[in-house]
Design a protein around this motif. Structure first.
Motif, short mmCIF file in Angstrom:
data_model
loop_
_atom_site.label_atom_id
_atom_site.label_comp_id
_atom_site.label_asym_id
_atom_site.label_seq_id
_atom_site.Cartn_x
_atom_site.Cartn_y
_atom_site.Cartn_z
N ASN A 2 13.47 14.19 -9.22
CA ASN A 2 14.79 13.57 -9.28
C ASN A 2 15.14 12.92 -7.94
OD1 ASN A 2 17.27 13.10 -10.83
ND2 ASN A 2 18.22 14.44 -9.34
N THR A 3 14.88 13.61 -6.85
CA THR A 3 15.17 13.06 -5.52
C THR A 3 14.33 11.83 -5.24
OG1 THR A 3 15.76 15.24 -4.69
CG2 THR A 3 15.17 13.59 -3.05
N GLU A 4 13.04 11.90 -5.55
CA GLU A 4 12.16 10.75 -5.33
C GLU A 4 12.53 9.59 -6.23
OE1 GLU A 4 9.93 10.26 -2.85
OE2 GLU A 4 10.80 12.14 -2.15
N ASN A 5 12.91 9.88 -7.45
CA ASN A 5 13.28 8.81 -8.38
C ASN A 5 14.59 8.14 -7.98
OD1 ASN A 5 12.44 7.41 -10.84
ND2 ASN A 5 14.32 8.24 -11.72
N ASP A 6 15.46 8.86 -7.29
CA ASP A 6 16.71 8.27 -6.82
C ASP A 6 16.44 7.14 -5.81
OD1 ASP A 6 18.32 9.86 -8.38
OD2 ASP A 6 18.86 11.25 -6.77
N LYS A 7 15.32 7.25 -5.09
CA LYS A 7 14.98 6.23 -4.08
C LYS A 7 14.59 4.90 -4.73
CE LYS A 7 13.25 9.68 -0.84
NZ LYS A 7 12.03 10.22 -0.21
N ASN A 8 13.87 4.98 -5.82
CA ASN A 8 13.40 3.78 -6.51
C ASN A 8 13.31 4.12 -7.99
OD1 ASN A 8 12.35 1.30 -7.11
ND2 ASN A 8 10.31 1.71 -6.30
N GLU A 9 14.41 3.96 -8.68
CA GLU A 9 14.55 4.47 -10.05
C GLU A 9 13.56 3.84 -11.02
OE1 GLU A 9 18.06 4.72 -13.32
OE2 GLU A 9 18.60 5.05 -11.22
N GLU A 10 12.92 4.71 -11.77
CA GLU A 10 12.02 4.30 -12.84
C GLU A 10 12.62 4.80 -14.15
OE1 GLU A 10 7.56 5.36 -14.16
OE2 GLU A 10 7.79 4.75 -12.06
N SER A 67 0.84 -1.20 0.00
CA SER A 67 0.00 0.00 0.00
C SER A 67 0.87 1.25 0.00
CB SER A 67 -0.92 -0.01 1.22
OG SER A 67 -1.60 1.20 1.34
N ASP A 68 1.95 1.24 0.81
CA ASP A 68 2.87 2.38 0.84
C ASP A 68 3.57 2.55 -0.50
OD1 ASP A 68 2.19 2.96 3.43
OD2 ASP A 68 3.98 2.03 4.33
N VAL A 69 3.97 1.43 -1.13
CA VAL A 69 4.63 1.50 -2.43
C VAL A 69 3.66 2.05 -3.47
CG1 VAL A 69 5.58 0.10 -4.31
CG2 VAL A 69 6.33 -0.29 -1.96
N VAL A 70 2.41 1.59 -3.43
CA VAL A 70 1.41 2.08 -4.37
C VAL A 70 1.19 3.58 -4.17
CG1 VAL A 70 -1.04 1.97 -5.00
CG2 VAL A 70 0.28 -0.13 -4.72
N LYS A 71 1.08 4.01 -2.90
CA LYS A 71 0.92 5.43 -2.62
C LYS A 71 2.14 6.22 -3.10
CE LYS A 71 -2.03 4.98 1.45
NZ LYS A 71 -2.08 5.09 2.91
N GLU A 72 3.33 5.68 -2.85
CA GLU A 72 4.56 6.34 -3.28
C GLU A 72 4.62 6.41 -4.80
OE1 GLU A 72 9.10 4.99 -3.29
OE2 GLU A 72 8.32 5.27 -1.25
N ASP A 73 4.26 5.32 -5.47
CA ASP A 73 4.25 5.31 -6.94
C ASP A 73 3.22 6.29 -7.48
OD1 ASP A 73 6.28 3.45 -7.03
OD2 ASP A 73 4.97 1.75 -7.48
N ALA A 74 2.06 6.36 -6.85
CA ALA A 74 1.02 7.29 -7.30
C ALA A 74 1.47 8.73 -7.10
CB ALA A 74 -0.28 7.02 -6.55
N THR A 75 2.13 8.99 -5.99
CA THR A 75 2.62 10.34 -5.72
C THR A 75 3.73 10.71 -6.71
OG1 THR A 75 2.05 10.11 -3.39
CG2 THR A 75 3.64 11.84 -3.96
N ARG A 76 4.62 9.75 -6.96
CA ARG A 76 5.70 10.00 -7.91
C ARG A 76 5.13 10.20 -9.32
NH1 ARG A 76 10.50 5.95 -8.00
NH2 ARG A 76 8.72 4.58 -8.23
N ILE A 100 11.26 7.98 -16.04
CA ILE A 100 11.54 9.23 -15.32
C ILE A 100 13.02 9.58 -15.45
CG2 ILE A 100 11.59 10.33 -13.04
CD1 ILE A 100 9.06 8.73 -12.35
N THR A 101 13.89 8.60 -15.28
CA THR A 101 15.33 8.83 -15.38
C THR A 101 15.70 9.37 -16.76
OG1 THR A 101 15.77 7.07 -13.79
CG2 THR A 101 17.61 7.72 -15.22
N GLU A 102 15.14 8.77 -17.80
CA GLU A 102 15.43 9.21 -19.17
C GLU A 102 14.91 10.63 -19.41
OE1 GLU A 102 13.84 6.14 -21.71
OE2 GLU A 102 15.52 4.79 -21.27
N PHE A 103 13.72 10.92 -18.92
CA PHE A 103 13.15 12.25 -19.10
C PHE A 103 14.01 13.30 -18.39
CE2 PHE A 103 10.20 15.72 -17.99
CZ PHE A 103 9.69 16.03 -19.25
N ILE A 104 14.39 13.01 -17.16
CA ILE A 104 15.22 13.95 -16.39
C ILE A 104 16.57 14.14 -17.07
CG2 ILE A 104 16.47 14.26 -14.21
CD1 ILE A 104 14.00 13.04 -12.81
N SER A 105 17.17 13.07 -17.56
CA SER A 105 18.46 13.20 -18.26
C SER A 105 18.32 14.08 -19.50
CB SER A 105 18.99 11.82 -18.67
OG SER A 105 19.32 11.08 -17.53
#
Length: 177
Positions: free
Chosen positions: A105-113, A20-29, A116-121
């Motif tokens: 970027n900070t949130e994606n560093d925790k659990n890289e997707e 549930s926390d991962v789903v919430k984190e993914d939804a927030t990200r 998102i990484t490609e877009f930020i780069s």
């Protein structure tokens, strides 16, 4: 048997809470990433407009006269003044975009997707590879009395085409006389 069942129920409950926390984190990200894309589009649109304004704006002859009276080395600082005006022009879109870029970027560093990484780069490359520290370095090397004169010229606080200004103010140095 009761202990084993209790442990199983506890393990299932914990994994559901974690999921549930991962789903919430993914939804927030995902929400933050969507916001970043929108703010980047806003910034990009404003930046294009500001650059077009800069390219279309030539300084009046009265300003060129003032610049001509300054040392040729001042010409290198005109790019910095023009870029600073563009920075001011792109506000608040730039600040909103940068804030979200850092958050995502900070949130994606925790659990890289990967997406998102490609877009930020790509954003980092497009947004920051064209920006150079050299104009600021040249501006900072200009004597303070010259900087004071430059700051007092209102047209230099707005977007303007720096190469045109430099070539008109110091034509001999650019090989036009």
């Amino acid at each position: 048997m009761i202990v084993r069942n209790l442990l199983m129920v506890t393990a299932i409950a914990i994994s559901q809470i974690a999921c549930s926390d991962v789903v919430k984190e993914d939804a927030t990200r995902a929400y933050a990433f969507k916001q970043l894309k929108g703010k980047y589009a806003d910034y990009e649109s404003k930046s294009v407009k500001c650059h077009a304004d800069m390219k279309a704006t030539t300084l009046p002859d009265s300003v060129i006269e003032k610049l001509s009276a300054m040392p040729f080395e001042t010409s290198d600082s005109l790019a910095y003044l023009s870029f600073s005006a563009i920075d001011r022009c792109t506000q608040p879109e730039y600040s909103q975009f940068m804030r979200l870029l850092l958050i995502v970027n900070t949130e994606n560093d925790k659990n890289e997707e990967k997406e998102i990484t490609e877009f930020i780069s790509k954003i980092k490359y497009l947004s920051f590879s064209l920006i150079s520290i050299y104009p600021q370095k040249y501006y900072d090397s200009v004597p303070d009395d010259i900087k004071e004169k430059l700051v007092l010229i209102p047209e230099l606080q707005q977007s303007f085409e720096p190469l045109d200004a430099a070539e008109r103010a110091w034509p001999k140095e650019y090989g036009y006389e």
